[in-house]
Design a protein around this motif. Structure first.
Motif, mmCIF file in Angstrom:
data_model
loop_
_atom_site.group_PDB
_atom_site.id
_atom_site.type_symbol
_atom_site.label_atom_id
_atom_site.label_comp_id
_atom_site.label_asym_id
_atom_site.label_seq_id
_atom_site.Cartn_x
_atom_site.Cartn_y
_atom_site.Cartn_z
ATOM 1 N N LEU A 1 54.307 -28.590 46.664
ATOM 2 C CA LEU A 1 54.338 -29.405 47.865
ATOM 3 C C LEU A 1 52.985 -29.285 48.569
ATOM 4 N N PRO A 2 52.586 -30.311 49.303
ATOM 5 C CA PRO A 2 51.268 -30.285 49.959
ATOM 6 C C PRO A 2 51.083 -29.100 50.906
ATOM 7 N N ALA A 3 52.160 -28.640 51.515
ATOM 8 C CA ALA A 3 52.041 -27.563 52.501
ATOM 9 C C ALA A 3 51.494 -26.272 51.893
ATOM 10 N N GLN A 4 51.587 -26.123 50.572
ATOM 11 C CA GLN A 4 51.108 -24.913 49.914
ATOM 12 C C GLN A 4 49.581 -24.849 49.837
ATOM 13 N N TYR A 5 48.918 -25.940 50.217
ATOM 14 C CA TYR A 5 47.467 -26.006 50.056
ATOM 15 C C TYR A 5 46.722 -25.876 51.381
ATOM 16 N N LYS A 6 47.363 -25.373 52.391
ATOM 17 C CA LYS A 6 46.671 -25.188 53.659
ATOM 18 C C LYS A 6 45.561 -24.165 53.463
ATOM 19 N N ILE A 7 44.351 -24.544 53.853
ATOM 20 C CA ILE A 7 43.182 -23.714 53.590
ATOM 21 C C ILE A 7 43.204 -22.450 54.441
ATOM 22 N N THR A 8 43.009 -21.324 53.791
ATOM 23 C CA THR A 8 42.843 -20.054 54.479
ATOM 24 C C THR A 8 41.520 -19.457 54.050
ATOM 25 N N GLU A 9 41.081 -18.433 54.740
ATOM 26 C CA GLU A 9 39.793 -17.831 54.423
ATOM 27 C C GLU A 9 39.885 -17.058 53.108
ATOM 28 N N GLY A 10 38.777 -17.039 52.367
ATOM 29 C CA GLY A 10 38.721 -16.223 51.164
ATOM 30 C C GLY A 10 38.748 -17.031 49.893
ATOM 31 N N VAL A 11 37.708 -16.900 49.093
ATOM 32 C CA VAL A 11 37.634 -17.648 47.844
ATOM 33 C C VAL A 11 38.744 -17.239 46.883
ATOM 34 N N GLU A 12 39.092 -15.973 46.836
ATOM 35 C CA GLU A 12 40.138 -15.503 45.933
ATOM 36 C C GLU A 12 41.470 -16.159 46.256
ATOM 37 N N ASP A 13 41.773 -16.298 47.534
ATOM 38 C CA ASP A 13 43.017 -16.938 47.940
ATOM 39 C C ASP A 13 43.041 -18.402 47.480
ATOM 40 N N SER B 1 49.207 -32.354 55.932
ATOM 41 C CA SER B 1 49.257 -31.530 54.723
ATOM 42 C C SER B 1 48.461 -32.165 53.590
ATOM 43 N N ILE B 2 48.527 -33.491 53.471
ATOM 44 C CA ILE B 2 47.763 -34.179 52.436
ATOM 45 C C ILE B 2 46.271 -34.025 52.703
ATOM 46 N N ARG B 3 45.886 -34.105 53.965
ATOM 47 C CA ARG B 3 44.469 -33.898 54.288
ATOM 48 C C ARG B 3 44.032 -32.484 53.917
ATOM 49 N N ASP B 4 44.932 -31.515 54.085
ATOM 50 C CA ASP B 4 44.622 -30.143 53.670
ATOM 51 C C ASP B 4 44.406 -30.070 52.148
ATOM 52 N N VAL B 5 45.265 -30.761 51.404
ATOM 53 C CA VAL B 5 45.136 -30.774 49.939
ATOM 54 C C VAL B 5 43.769 -31.336 49.539
ATOM 55 N N ILE B 6 43.412 -32.467 50.139
ATOM 56 C CA ILE B 6 42.160 -33.138 49.768
ATOM 57 C C ILE B 6 40.950 -32.284 50.161
ATOM 58 N N SER B 7 40.984 -31.728 51.352
ATOM 59 C CA SER B 7 39.883 -30.855 51.782
ATOM 60 C C SER B 7 39.759 -29.658 50.857
ATOM 61 N N PHE B 8 40.893 -29.150 50.440
ATOM 62 C CA PHE B 8 40.937 -28.005 49.528
ATOM 63 C C PHE B 8 40.288 -28.345 48.183
ATOM 64 N N LEU B 9 40.686 -29.501 47.603
ATOM 65 C CA LEU B 9 40.163 -29.905 46.302
ATOM 66 C C LEU B 9 38.668 -30.199 46.343
ATOM 67 N N CYS B 10 38.192 -30.656 47.470
ATOM 68 C CA CYS B 10 36.784 -31.061 47.591
ATOM 69 C C CYS B 10 35.855 -29.908 47.949
ATOM 70 N N ARG B 11 36.404 -28.701 48.096
ATOM 71 C CA ARG B 11 35.544 -27.544 48.353
ATOM 72 C C ARG B 11 34.721 -27.223 47.107
ATOM 73 N N PHE C 1 43.151 -42.404 50.304
ATOM 74 C CA PHE C 1 41.837 -42.909 49.888
ATOM 75 C C PHE C 1 40.796 -42.654 50.973
ATOM 76 N N ARG C 2 41.154 -42.963 52.188
ATOM 77 C CA ARG C 2 40.203 -42.820 53.297
ATOM 78 C C ARG C 2 39.736 -41.370 53.431
ATOM 79 N N THR C 3 40.655 -40.433 53.244
ATOM 80 C CA THR C 3 40.287 -39.023 53.364
ATOM 81 C C THR C 3 39.369 -38.596 52.223
ATOM 82 N N PHE C 4 39.691 -39.001 50.993
ATOM 83 C CA PHE C 4 38.804 -38.684 49.868
ATOM 84 C C PHE C 4 37.423 -39.309 50.090
ATOM 85 N N TRP C 5 37.394 -40.532 50.529
ATOM 86 C CA TRP C 5 36.142 -41.250 50.772
ATOM 87 C C TRP C 5 35.271 -40.495 51.777
ATOM 88 N N GLN C 6 35.909 -39.984 52.824
ATOM 89 C CA GLN C 6 35.175 -39.225 53.831
ATOM 90 C C GLN C 6 34.708 -37.882 53.280
#
Length: 455
Positions: free
Chosen positions: A69-81, A119-129, A159-164
């Motif tokens: 689920l998207p909620a599992q991708y909320k960004i937290t500190e730490g590359v290992e996490d 939550s979807i924005r968190d997923v996209i931000s996460f993938l784009c790191r 789409f808009r979030t990925f584009w940004q």
């Protein structure tokens, strides 16, 4: 576009693929094999029924899937996490973006924006790191399996979030299989983002053509599978059971001979010492370091003048007679003509002049329409016939094919089947015309020189 400007997926610029998709239909699943081959790192799926009987259910039968689920991708500190969350393995991380899993109900658009949009924005931000997926080395593919109709559809917001996040569309590709879906998508993106997405969309190909074209970009698939042309460089996969059903035809595929292990020297020596030509002779002649196959002077005339003129005729089945004196290479020229057209026409040889013409005509039209959803074929069939003892049988076959095209209500403004009739003639006085080419015994000086060199 899908390889980042390389010629194959063996050496694609992109190391990872992210798929964004919506409501699917079972009829589309057969054309989705390319998704399994791409092995996407993540799939953002907006189809609430995907895990039960949708794309995820179909995909998981062929590949290993981890459903999230998207909620599992909320960004937290730490590359290992971050690495632990994504688990960059061969598994595809399937993210259900609007319900579809136990205790998670789908939402309408207004509710989705409030409950799930963040939550979807968190997923996209996460993938784009950069420490999750390599910078500029992954491609986001919007696979539109149904029309996106609402202005505030979650797919548009995604789409808009990925584009940004990606600062443009260079890492975004949109796939759909009809113009209506494309027009709706283009207009929605322009309204929401103020950009024209047309240059990053593929919509004039069916999903079967997308599937075949992408599969053919891997060398391992070109060695193990066979592909037919669909125009513009696109291809469809010729399934083994379908080829077996076309048993009156020997089909020449785009990737003929690739992956074979025939002895090059033995085959070439046999031919240049008087043996019968095979597809292998043409294939070997195109390999690096090989001598080119002897191109008869009439080949260019047939390819550049005769066949284009015949294709322009508004007739279902047209005839090209290649008349030749026995032993002068007429059959070889006919096969060379097929070989040279194998990526533009659907080429085949009629296995026997004694074939049942009703069956043959049915199979020729089946080859013509193979994997076409509509009644407008994109490339014609070039059918070689050999050893017919009189022209009446040739005309009979032509009429059977025309009748079959009429019964199938095939719509076209140009010729759909070209019969290449390779027929022996004892006379060297055959007059050439718009549909007849004659090959005599005498080689031109250029042809003679090339033959001596190859021998």
């Amino acid at each position: 576009m899908i390889t980042g400007n390389s010629e194959s997926l063996d050496k694609s610029h992109f190391e990872h693929y992210v798929i964004v998709t919506n409501k699917s239909h079972p009829s589309q699943f057969e054309s989705m094999r390319f998704l399994v081959e791409l092995n996407p790192t993540a799939v953002l799926d907006f189809d609430p029924e995907s895990t039960k009987h949708g794309l995820q259910c179909h995909f998981s039968q062929q590949s290993t899937v981890s459903v999230h689920l998207p909620a599992q991708y909320k960004i937290t500190e730490g590359v290992e996490d971050i690495a632990n969350k994504l688990k960059l393995t061969r598994n595809t991380n399937w993210i259900c973006c609007n319900g579809g899993v136990e205790n998670e109900m789908p939402s309408d658009i207004d509710q989705w924006l409030m409950d799930k949009g963040a939550s979807i924005r968190d997923v996209i931000s996460f993938l784009c790191r950069k420490d999750v997926l390599p910078n500029k080395r992954f491609l986001v593919i919007f696979l539109l399996l149904s029309t996106v109709s609402e202005k505030m559809d979650p797919l548009v917001e995604t789409f808009r979030t990925f584009w940004q996040e990606l600062r443009g569309t260079d890492q975004i590709l949109c796939l759909c299989d009809n113009e209506n879906t494309f027009n709706s998508w283009r207009d929605l993106i322009e309204s929401r983002c103020g950009i024209d997405i047309s240059g990053r969309c593929i919509y004039e190909l069916s999903f079967a053509e997308v599937n075949g074209t992408v599969l053919s970009l891997w060398s391992k698939n070109r060695r193990s599978s066979r592909f037919l042309p669909c125009g513009g460089g696109s291809k469809v996969l010729l399934r083994k059971e379908d080829e077996q059903s076309l048993n009156t035809l020997e089909i020449l595929c785009v990737n003929q001979c690739e992956g074979g292990n025939e002895d090059k020297i033995v085959i070439e020596e046999n031919f240049y010492k008087g043996g019968k030509v095979s597809w292998w002779n043409f294939y070997f002649s195109e390999q690096p370091g090989s001598m080119p196959f002897i191109k008869r002077d009439k080949l260019d005339y047939i390819m550049n003048t005769v066949i284009p003129d015949l294709c322009s005729l508004r007739k279902a089945c047209v005839l090209l007679n290649l008349m030749h004196v026995p032993g002068c290479g007429g059959t070889t020229l006919a096969m060379h003509t097929l070989w040279a057209h194998r990526d533009r026409f659907r080429c085949a040889v009629l296995r026997s002049s004694n074939a049942n013409f009703t069956d043959a005509a049915h199979q020729v039209v089946k080859l013509l329409m193979y994997d076409h959803n509509e009644q407008v074929p994109t490339v014609p069939v070039l059918l070689m016939i050999d050893d017919f003892d009189d022209m009446e049988k040739v005309f009979d076959l032509q009429q059977f094919i025309e009748k079959e095209c009429g019964q199938k209500k095939i719509q076209s403004k140009s010729a759909q089947v070209i019969l290449l009739n390779c027929m022996r003639s004892e006379s060297s006085e055959v007059p050439e015309s718009t549909d007849t080419v004659f090959i005599g015994k005498n080689l031109s000086e250029k042809e003679h020189r090339m033959f001596e060199e190859n021998l």
